[in-house]
Write a protein that holds these residues in place. Structure first.
Motif, PDB file in Angstrom:
ATOM      1  N   LYS A   4      64.493  27.958  15.344  1.00  0.00           N
ATOM      2  CA  LYS A   4      64.526  28.012  16.536  1.00  0.00           C
ATOM      3  C   LYS A   4      63.899  27.894  17.959  1.00  0.00           C
ATOM      4  CE  LYS A   4      62.940  32.925  16.212  1.00  0.00           C
ATOM      5  NZ  LYS A   4      63.587  34.227  16.161  1.00  0.00           N
ATOM      6  N   GLN A   5      64.226  26.573  18.954  1.00  0.00           N
ATOM      7  CA  GLN A   5      64.332  26.154  19.972  1.00  0.00           C
ATOM      8  C   GLN A   5      64.022  26.948  21.333  1.00  0.00           C
ATOM      9  OE1 GLN A   5      66.389  22.468  19.780  1.00  0.00           O
ATOM     10  NE2 GLN A   5      63.809  21.579  19.260  1.00  0.00           N
ATOM     11  N   GLY A   6      63.453  27.032  21.887  1.00  0.00           N
ATOM     12  CA  GLY A   6      62.636  27.963  22.958  1.00  0.00           C
ATOM     13  C   GLY A   6      62.620  26.481  23.895  1.00  0.00           C
ATOM     14  N   VAL A   7      62.099  27.344  25.435  1.00  0.00           N
ATOM     15  CA  VAL A   7      61.581  26.532  26.329  1.00  0.00           C
ATOM     16  C   VAL A   7      60.771  27.048  27.402  1.00  0.00           C
ATOM     17  CG1 VAL A   7      61.907  24.279  28.269  1.00  0.00           C
ATOM     18  CG2 VAL A   7      63.856  24.313  25.913  1.00  0.00           C
ATOM     19  N   ILE A   8      59.656  27.073  27.365  1.00  0.00           N
ATOM     20  CA  ILE A   8      58.730  26.722  28.874  1.00  0.00           C
ATOM     21  C   ILE A   8      58.575  26.027  29.796  1.00  0.00           C
ATOM     22  CG2 ILE A   8      56.231  28.340  29.073  1.00  0.00           C
ATOM     23  CD1 ILE A   8      55.831  28.119  25.904  1.00  0.00           C
ATOM     24  N   LEU A   9      59.332  27.147  30.724  1.00  0.00           N
ATOM     25  CA  LEU A   9      59.156  25.747  32.718  1.00  0.00           C
ATOM     26  C   LEU A   9      57.754  26.475  32.205  1.00  0.00           C
ATOM     27  CD1 LEU A   9      62.587  25.119  33.492  1.00  0.00           C
ATOM     28  CD2 LEU A   9      61.450  23.774  32.637  1.00  0.00           C
ATOM     29  N   TYR A  10      56.678  26.107  32.901  1.00  0.00           N
ATOM     30  CA  TYR A  10      55.452  26.747  33.599  1.00  0.00           C
ATOM     31  C   TYR A  10      55.266  25.487  34.601  1.00  0.00           C
ATOM     32  CZ  TYR A  10      50.169  26.553  33.914  1.00  0.00           C
ATOM     33  OH  TYR A  10      49.121  26.721  34.899  1.00  0.00           O
ATOM     34  N   GLY A  11      54.461  26.554  35.893  1.00  0.00           N
ATOM     35  CA  GLY A  11      54.232  25.586  36.750  1.00  0.00           C
ATOM     36  C   GLY A  11      54.366  26.592  38.493  1.00  0.00           C
ATOM     37  N   PRO A  12      53.545  25.746  39.245  1.00  0.00           N
ATOM     38  CA  PRO A  12      53.689  26.923  40.277  1.00  0.00           C
ATOM     39  C   PRO A  12      55.177  27.569  41.174  1.00  0.00           C
ATOM     40  CG  PRO A  12      53.892  24.430  41.000  1.00  0.00           C
ATOM     41  CD  PRO A  12      53.233  25.060  39.760  1.00  0.00           C
ATOM     42  N   PRO A  13      54.571  28.384  42.149  1.00  0.00           N
ATOM     43  CA  PRO A  13      56.306  28.741  43.351  1.00  0.00           C
ATOM     44  C   PRO A  13      56.953  27.857  42.952  1.00  0.00           C
ATOM     45  CG  PRO A  13      54.251  30.261  43.258  1.00  0.00           C
ATOM     46  CD  PRO A  13      53.696  28.744  42.324  1.00  0.00           C
ATOM     47  N   ALA A  14      58.406  27.621  43.409  1.00  0.00           N
ATOM     48  CA  ALA A  14      59.171  26.660  43.935  1.00  0.00           C
ATOM     49  C   ALA A  14      59.233  25.239  43.831  1.00  0.00           C
ATOM     50  CB  ALA A  14      58.807  26.998  45.571  1.00  0.00           C
ATOM     51  N   SER A  15      58.212  25.744  41.922  1.00  0.00           N
ATOM     52  CA  SER A  15      57.883  23.819  40.851  1.00  0.00           C
ATOM     53  C   SER A  15      59.588  23.825  41.168  1.00  0.00           C
ATOM     54  CB  SER A  15      57.156  24.377  40.135  1.00  0.00           C
ATOM     55  OG  SER A  15      57.521  24.921  39.401  1.00  0.00           O
ATOM     56  N   GLY A  16      60.532  24.386  40.887  1.00  0.00           N
ATOM     57  CA  GLY A  16      61.635  24.256  40.625  1.00  0.00           C
ATOM     58  C   GLY A  16      62.049  24.493  39.351  1.00  0.00           C
ATOM     59  N   LYS A  17      61.568  25.473  38.814  1.00  0.00           N
ATOM     60  CA  LYS A  17      61.909  26.229  37.395  1.00  0.00           C
ATOM     61  C   LYS A  17      63.129  26.868  37.496  1.00  0.00           C
ATOM     62  CE  LYS A  17      57.909  28.859  38.102  1.00  0.00           C
ATOM     63  NZ  LYS A  17      57.021  28.088  39.052  1.00  0.00           N
ATOM     64  N   ASP A  18      63.715  27.484  38.882  1.00  0.00           N
ATOM     65  CA  ASP A  18      64.987  27.513  38.918  1.00  0.00           C
ATOM     66  C   ASP A  18      66.463  26.846  39.273  1.00  0.00           C
ATOM     67  OD1 ASP A  18      64.662  30.572  39.090  1.00  0.00           O
ATOM     68  OD2 ASP A  18      64.126  30.855  41.159  1.00  0.00           O
ATOM     69  N   THR A  19      65.727  25.583  39.863  1.00  0.00           N
ATOM     70  CA  THR A  19      67.016  24.992  40.096  1.00  0.00           C
ATOM     71  C   THR A  19      66.858  23.625  38.688  1.00  0.00           C
ATOM     72  OG1 THR A  19      65.662  24.693  42.565  1.00  0.00           O
ATOM     73  CG2 THR A  19      67.419  22.741  41.454  1.00  0.00           C
ATOM     74  N   VAL A  20      65.404  23.646  37.345  1.00  0.00           N
ATOM     75  CA  VAL A  20      65.604  23.279  36.665  1.00  0.00           C
ATOM     76  C   VAL A  20      66.978  23.684  35.705  1.00  0.00           C
ATOM     77  CG1 VAL A  20      64.494  21.935  34.628  1.00  0.00           C
ATOM     78  CG2 VAL A  20      63.903  21.686  37.190  1.00  0.00           C
ATOM     79  N   THR A  21      66.047  24.986  35.418  1.00  0.00           N
ATOM     80  CA  THR A  21      66.923  25.691  34.478  1.00  0.00           C
ATOM     81  C   THR A  21      68.318  26.186  34.560  1.00  0.00           C
ATOM     82  OG1 THR A  21      65.092  27.129  34.151  1.00  0.00           O
ATOM     83  CG2 THR A  21      67.732  28.132  33.693  1.00  0.00           C
ATOM     84  N   ALA A  23      69.849  23.597  36.029  1.00  0.00           N
ATOM     85  CA  ALA A  23      70.543  22.258  35.464  1.00  0.00           C
ATOM     86  C   ALA A  23      71.146  21.981  34.134  1.00  0.00           C
ATOM     87  CB  ALA A  23      69.622  21.192  36.310  1.00  0.00           C
ATOM     88  N   LEU A  24      69.364  22.662  33.610  1.00  0.00           N
ATOM     89  CA  LEU A  24      69.260  23.033  32.002  1.00  0.00           C
ATOM     90  C   LEU A  24      71.293  23.819  31.713  1.00  0.00           C
ATOM     91  CD1 LEU A  24      65.832  23.603  31.344  1.00  0.00           C
ATOM     92  CD2 LEU A  24      67.595  21.795  29.938  1.00  0.00           C
ATOM     93  N   SER A  25      72.238  24.485  32.063  1.00  0.00           N
ATOM     94  CA  SER A  25      72.633  25.296  32.115  1.00  0.00           C
ATOM     95  C   SER A  25      73.767  24.375  31.704  1.00  0.00           C
ATOM     96  CB  SER A  25      72.654  26.715  32.315  1.00  0.00           C
ATOM     97  OG  SER A  25      72.576  26.847  33.941  1.00  0.00           O
ATOM     98  N   GLU A  26      73.993  24.000  33.220  1.00  0.00           N
ATOM     99  CA  GLU A  26      74.995  22.858  33.059  1.00  0.00           C
ATOM    100  C   GLU A  26      75.190  22.117  32.504  1.00  0.00           C
ATOM    101  OE1 GLU A  26      74.721  22.033  37.410  1.00  0.00           O
ATOM    102  OE2 GLU A  26      75.430  24.307  38.113  1.00  0.00           O
ATOM    103  N   LEU A  27      74.303  21.156  31.796  1.00  0.00           N
ATOM    104  CA  LEU A  27      74.143  20.599  31.062  1.00  0.00           C
ATOM    105  C   LEU A  27      74.875  20.716  29.709  1.00  0.00           C
ATOM    106  CD1 LEU A  27      73.424  17.329  30.550  1.00  0.00           C
ATOM    107  CD2 LEU A  27      71.021  18.667  29.479  1.00  0.00           C
TER     108      LEU A  27
END
Length: 189
Positions: A4-21, A23-27
């Motif tokens: 099973k595959q998972g993704v960890i998005l690491y970064g500071p606040p407002a680095s785009g974790k919500d926005t990129v997620t 976009a991933l779910s739309e893809l």
């Protein structure tokens, strides 16, 4: 059998974790943000709101993979929650602490792709203000803590690093999706 595959998005606040997620779910609809258990108050969207008693029960059962406190709340990555997320597809876990990344990679068996999303401090400040955060000062302190965290773990190798000031959400999502496809191909070869 493919792990099973998972993704960890690491970064500071407002680095785009919500926005990129998003976009991933739309893809690909298999991608979905992992809803951490949140014990506390404030924003409930994107979380499973829980109680101190639920947290104690998870701890007693050994089901807490990682927890941290920030903004006056406790955020929990729990094994039962991850089990359900993997049954539904490919979980995307948001983290802002290197210790959390390590705890998840070491504490829950899966093929984790770890992605560093980055933006400068002034971009965090601008994005936080634009989205109307009432706690921008706390988010900037969290940005500082993330920078210190990165400096304290200079040997950490990311599977992918994305500067969200130069790579848009859709491009970032495509890069992450390609990374998972490559890793799945390598695992079955």
């Amino acid at each position: 059998m493919t792990k099973k595959q998972g993704v960890i998005l690491y970064g500071p606040p407002a680095s785009g974790k919500d926005t990129v997620t998003t976009a991933l779910s739309e893809l690909d609809s298999r991608y979905a943000q992992f809803a951490r258990l949140k014990v506390g108050t404030g924003k409930a969207t994107g979380y499973r709101m829980g109680t101190a008693e639920q947290l104690r029960e998870l701890e007693a059962a050994g089901d807490v993979v990682y927890s941290n406190s920030r903004y006056g709340n406790t955020y929990v990555i729990d094994a039962p929650g991850l089990d359900a997320a993997f049954e539904a597809g490919v979980p995307v876990v948001h983290l802002g602490q290197a210790a959390g990344v390590q705890a998840l990679v070491d504490g829950y068996p899966a093929s984790w792709s770890v992605v560093l999303l980055w933006c400068p401090r002034e971009v965090t400040e601008q994005r936080s203000a634009r989205r109307g955060d009432s706690d921008t000062t706390a988010r900037l302190a969290a940005w500082d803590a993330t920078r210190e965290d990165l400096d304290a773990h200079p040997g950490r190798v990311w599977d992918l690093t994305v500067d969200t000031t130069t790579s848009g959400p859709q491009d970032s999502a495509r890069l992450i999706d390609q990374l998972l496809a490559q890793r799945a191909g390598a695992a079955t070869a």
